[in-house]
Each structure stands twice: as structure tokens, then as C-alpha cells.
Design an enzyme around this catalytic site. Structure first.
Site, PDB file in Angstrom:
ATOM      1  N   HIS A 228      63.550 113.561  86.374  1.00  0.00           N
ATOM      2  CA  HIS A 228      63.921 112.673  87.486  1.00  0.00           C
ATOM      3  C   HIS A 228      64.529 111.355  86.994  1.00  0.00           C
ATOM      4  O   HIS A 228      65.026 110.573  87.812  1.00  0.00           O
ATOM      5  CB  HIS A 228      62.704 112.359  88.354  1.00  0.00           C
ATOM      6  CG  HIS A 228      62.139 113.551  89.066  1.00  0.00           C
ATOM      7  ND1 HIS A 228      62.903 114.373  89.857  1.00  0.00           N
ATOM      8  CD2 HIS A 228      60.869 114.064  89.080  1.00  0.00           C
ATOM      9  CE1 HIS A 228      62.142 115.340  90.349  1.00  0.00           C
ATOM     10  NE2 HIS A 228      60.903 115.180  89.884  1.00  0.00           N
TER      11      HIS A 228
ATOM     12  N   ASP B 141      61.761 123.735  87.359  1.00  0.00           N
ATOM     13  CA  ASP B 141      60.678 122.917  87.906  1.00  0.00           C
ATOM     14  C   ASP B 141      60.625 123.069  89.424  1.00  0.00           C
ATOM     15  O   ASP B 141      61.638 123.385  90.066  1.00  0.00           O
ATOM     16  CB  ASP B 141      60.922 121.449  87.534  1.00  0.00           C
ATOM     17  CG  ASP B 141      59.745 120.544  87.809  1.00  0.00           C
ATOM     18  OD1 ASP B 141      58.968 120.305  86.876  1.00  0.00           O
ATOM     19  OD2 ASP B 141      59.620 120.068  88.957  1.00  0.00           O
TER      20      ASP B 141
ATOM     21  N   HIS C 243      60.458 120.682  91.507  1.00  0.00           N
ATOM     22  CA  HIS C 243      61.293 119.634  92.085  1.00  0.00           C
ATOM     23  C   HIS C 243      62.682 119.644  91.446  1.00  0.00           C
ATOM     24  O   HIS C 243      62.827 119.936  90.256  1.00  0.00           O
ATOM     25  CB  HIS C 243      60.660 118.258  91.859  1.00  0.00           C
ATOM     26  CG  HIS C 243      59.272 118.136  92.384  1.00  0.00           C
ATOM     27  ND1 HIS C 243      58.152 118.395  91.609  1.00  0.00           N
ATOM     28  CD2 HIS C 243      58.814 117.777  93.607  1.00  0.00           C
ATOM     29  CE1 HIS C 243      57.064 118.211  92.335  1.00  0.00           C
ATOM     30  NE2 HIS C 243      57.437 117.827  93.551  1.00  0.00           N
TER      31      HIS C 243
ATOM     32  N   ASP D 115      55.011 123.648  87.814  1.00  0.00           N
ATOM     33  CA  ASP D 115      54.496 123.265  89.136  1.00  0.00           C
ATOM     34  C   ASP D 115      55.027 124.151  90.252  1.00  0.00           C
ATOM     35  O   ASP D 115      54.652 123.969  91.411  1.00  0.00           O
ATOM     36  CB  ASP D 115      54.772 121.788  89.437  1.00  0.00           C
ATOM     37  CG  ASP D 115      56.167 121.342  89.056  1.00  0.00           C
ATOM     38  OD1 ASP D 115      56.954 122.160  88.527  1.00  0.00           O
ATOM     39  OD2 ASP D 115      56.484 120.154  89.267  1.00  0.00           O
TER      40      ASP D 115
END
Length: 343
Positions: free
Chosen positions: A158, A193, A195, A282
Site C-alpha cells: 500500500h 493479497d 487488498h 489474508d
């Protein structure tokens, strides 16, 4: 395959972060490392410590303003009477192309995209060692090893060139990919991931030498919200070199593997000389963020599918994956599948 890990990554731990306007316990905690090391140990990976690579490879991705801020912000913050124990921004600029502020409070708002990446007195050291782990893994591959795994904490995908956010400070995946470019003309990044890796996308969005492909929970109602949509294809020379697969919440193994096959088709068409996998665990069905429904066995199938389709030099960078009983098992499953697919 070697596992690259540096012990100072344990030190960083902002104890809370802001979510839905409420301070909650930060799930990006040092205990993640112990579970991941268990998974690497179960597979018999050799654990190696990275060298001190300085700032050179990191500065190929992040701006000097940002690196200076990260290095010195906490010391400056602590000079403010009554300041919180951790740096969390309380103001953000409406545009970032004007005057660069002098105040550390304003610089925090300038360089921190959200309240999900507080800075502590140990953040810089841990993030630096996390980045060095990614660099060392890429160096192993540059030196002839077929693949390497970097256990990076804090994660990085991120983080933009001059922005922290979402538990991320230095973009380990982008740093590894850029370092691979010293030898390889073309590098692909595959982000699995939960996200979307908005920082990675932004860093390479206007380039045609690094293809970025991401599978993630649909951001229409999921972090990072503003990025990760299918229409985002790159800009300028990078148009057509970014591909996003936003997946419905709860997507399970079979449907995930269908999307992965399409992602791998694009990577095959790009014909990269090296691959970086941004490995988020995740997406697991029992992960605390509860976004997707990949099983432990599913991670093995994901790893195997990637290795079968791309047998070339590969660096695996740990991104998300939060504390749950199966975290280490999920890593072992992915790496075991990757190993099987590489035969």
C-alpha cells in the site's frame, strides 16, 4: 528456497489504528512473524539474514523527501508538547502539488494516506530491515537462485513512492522488482493479497517495463476503496500494463483459481524475464479481515498454478495475512505448492 528474515522487524508495533472512526487493536502485530517462521520451518527453508543495503535500492522507488520524513519524523514528533505516543495524521492536503510543509504534523498528513499506518520510534528500523529482506531475496535470484522468499514485516504494497498507508511504509514488492530490473529487462508483479496493492500500482502505472497484476476483494466497499478497479489499465507508456481482478466478497477456491488463470494468461503474454509475487495470506477464509474465502489447500493450488505457468526467476514477498491459527500452515501450503509446480 531460502527464507530471508531480519529480527529487528519484530520491533515496530503501533498498538492501535483507526477503523470506522474507532481506535482498534492493530492486527499487523509482531506475532505474525512467529507464525510465518513456523510455516517456513515446516518446509525446511533455510533462514538467512539480509545484509545492510543502505538506502540505494530503496531510493530507486521512494522519494528523498519521504525517506527523510520516515527516518526523522518520530524524533521531531516527540518534541511537540502533549503529542500522542504514535504519529497519526489529523490533516491532509486537498492536493499534493503545492508547497511542501515544514511542520511534522503537516508532513504526516502529506506522507500518510490514512490512519492505518501509525509511526512509532521503531517503525523506521523495522521497515528498513523489511525492505532489506526483500532486496536480499532479489539479490539471491539475481545471483542465480531460481526463487527466494522474503518474510517482510511491516508489509509494503500500500506504500506509494512518497506515501505510507494500510500498515505499509516501504514498498517491498516494488523495491524487489526495481532491483531485479538491474539484470532483467521485463519484470511482472502478481499480487494475491486480499487488498489491492495500490502503492505498487501507482509506482509502476506509467511504465511498460513492469507489468502489475492484482487479484483482490472488490474495492467498491473494501479497502483501499479508491484504487483496484478493473478500469485502471495504466497511463502513458504504461497503458495496458496494469490489470486488476476485483473479486466478490467471499470468493472461494474454484472461482479464485479461474481469475488467477486469467491473470497468468496476461503475465504469459507479457513474457517477463522475472516475477515478483506479492503474497498476501489474508485472502484466507478465516483471516480476521474476512474478505475472501481461500482455503489452506487453496493456497497450495495457487502456488502450484503460478509456478507451472511461470518457471522463471521468482521472488516471493510477504504482504498481508493476519494472526489466526492457520497462518503458518497457509504459508507452508503456498510454498509447497509452488515447489511442486516448479518441478
Amino acid at each position: 528456497m531460502k527464507c530471508v528474515f531480519s529480527a529487528p522487524q519484530h520491533k515496530h508495533y503501533p498498538e492501535s489504528f483507526l477503523v470506522n472512526g474507532v481506535r482498534e487493536q492493530n492486527p499487523e502485530m509482531p506475532g505474525r512473524i512467529d507464525k510465518l517462521l513456523e510455516g517456513a520451518g515446516d518446509l525446511g527453508l533455510d533462514i538467512v539474514t539480509p545484509k545492510d543495503y543502505g538506502l540505494g535500492p530503496i531510493a530507486r522507488v521512494h522519494t528523498p523527501e519521504y525517506l527523510e520524513f520516515l527516518q526523522h519524523a518520530y524524533k521531531r514528533w516527540k518534541r511537540i508538547p502533549g503529542a500522542a505516543a504514535e504519529i497519526t495524521p489529523n490533516i491532509h492536503p486537498t492536493n499534493r502539488d503545492g508547497v511542501y510543509p515544514a511542520s511534522v504534523v503537516a508532513q504526516a498528513g502529506y506522507h500518510m494516506a490514512d490512519a492505518g499506518a501509525p509511526i512509532t520510534g521503531e517503525t523506521w528500523e523495522s521497515a528498513l530491515n523489511s525492505a532489506w529482506s526483500a532486496i536480499h531475496a532479489s539479490e539471491l535470484v539475481l545471483d542465480g537462485e531460481k526463487s527466494a522468499y522474503a518474510l517482510c514485516r511491516p508489509p509494503g504494497h500500500h506504500a506509494g513512492s512518497d506515501l505510507a498507508g494500510g500498515f505499509c511504509y516501504l514498498n517491498n514488492t516494488a523495491i524487489a522488482a526495481q532491483n531485479l530490473r538491474r539484470k532483467y529487462d521485463s519484470v511482472a508483479i502478481l499480487d494475491v493479497d486480499l487488498h489491492h496493492g495500490n502503492g505498487t500500482q501507482d509506482i509502476f502505472y506509467r511504465r511498460d517495463d513492469v507489468l502489475t497484476v492484482s487479484l483482490h476483494a472488490d474495492p467498491v466497499r473494501f479497502y483501499p476503496f479508491f484504487w483496484g478497479h478493473a478500469a485502471e489499465r495504466g497511463e502513458g507508456p504504461g497503458l495496458g500494463y496494469n490489470l486488476n481482478f476485483p473479486l466478490p466478497r467471499g470468493t472461494r477456491d474454484d472461482d479464485y483459481l479461474v481469475a488467477l488463470d486469467k491473470a497468468l494468461n496476461r503475465i504469459y503474454a507479457f513474457a517477463p524475464q522475472a516475477l515478483v509475487i506479492a503474497l498476501g495470506l489474508d485472502a484466507f477464509e478465516n483471516d480476521p479481515f474476512a474478505g475472501l474465502g481461500v482455503s489452506t489447500e487453496g493456497f497450495g493450488k495457487i502456488g502450484k498454478a503460478i509456478a507451472e505457468r511461470f518457471p522463471g526467476p521468482t521472488v516471493i514477498i510477504q504482504e498481508g495475512g493476519y494472526l489466526c491459527e492457520e497462518l503458518g500452515e497457509n504459508l507452508a501450503s503456498f510454498l509447497r505448492g509452488f515447489r511442486e509446480g516448479s518441478k
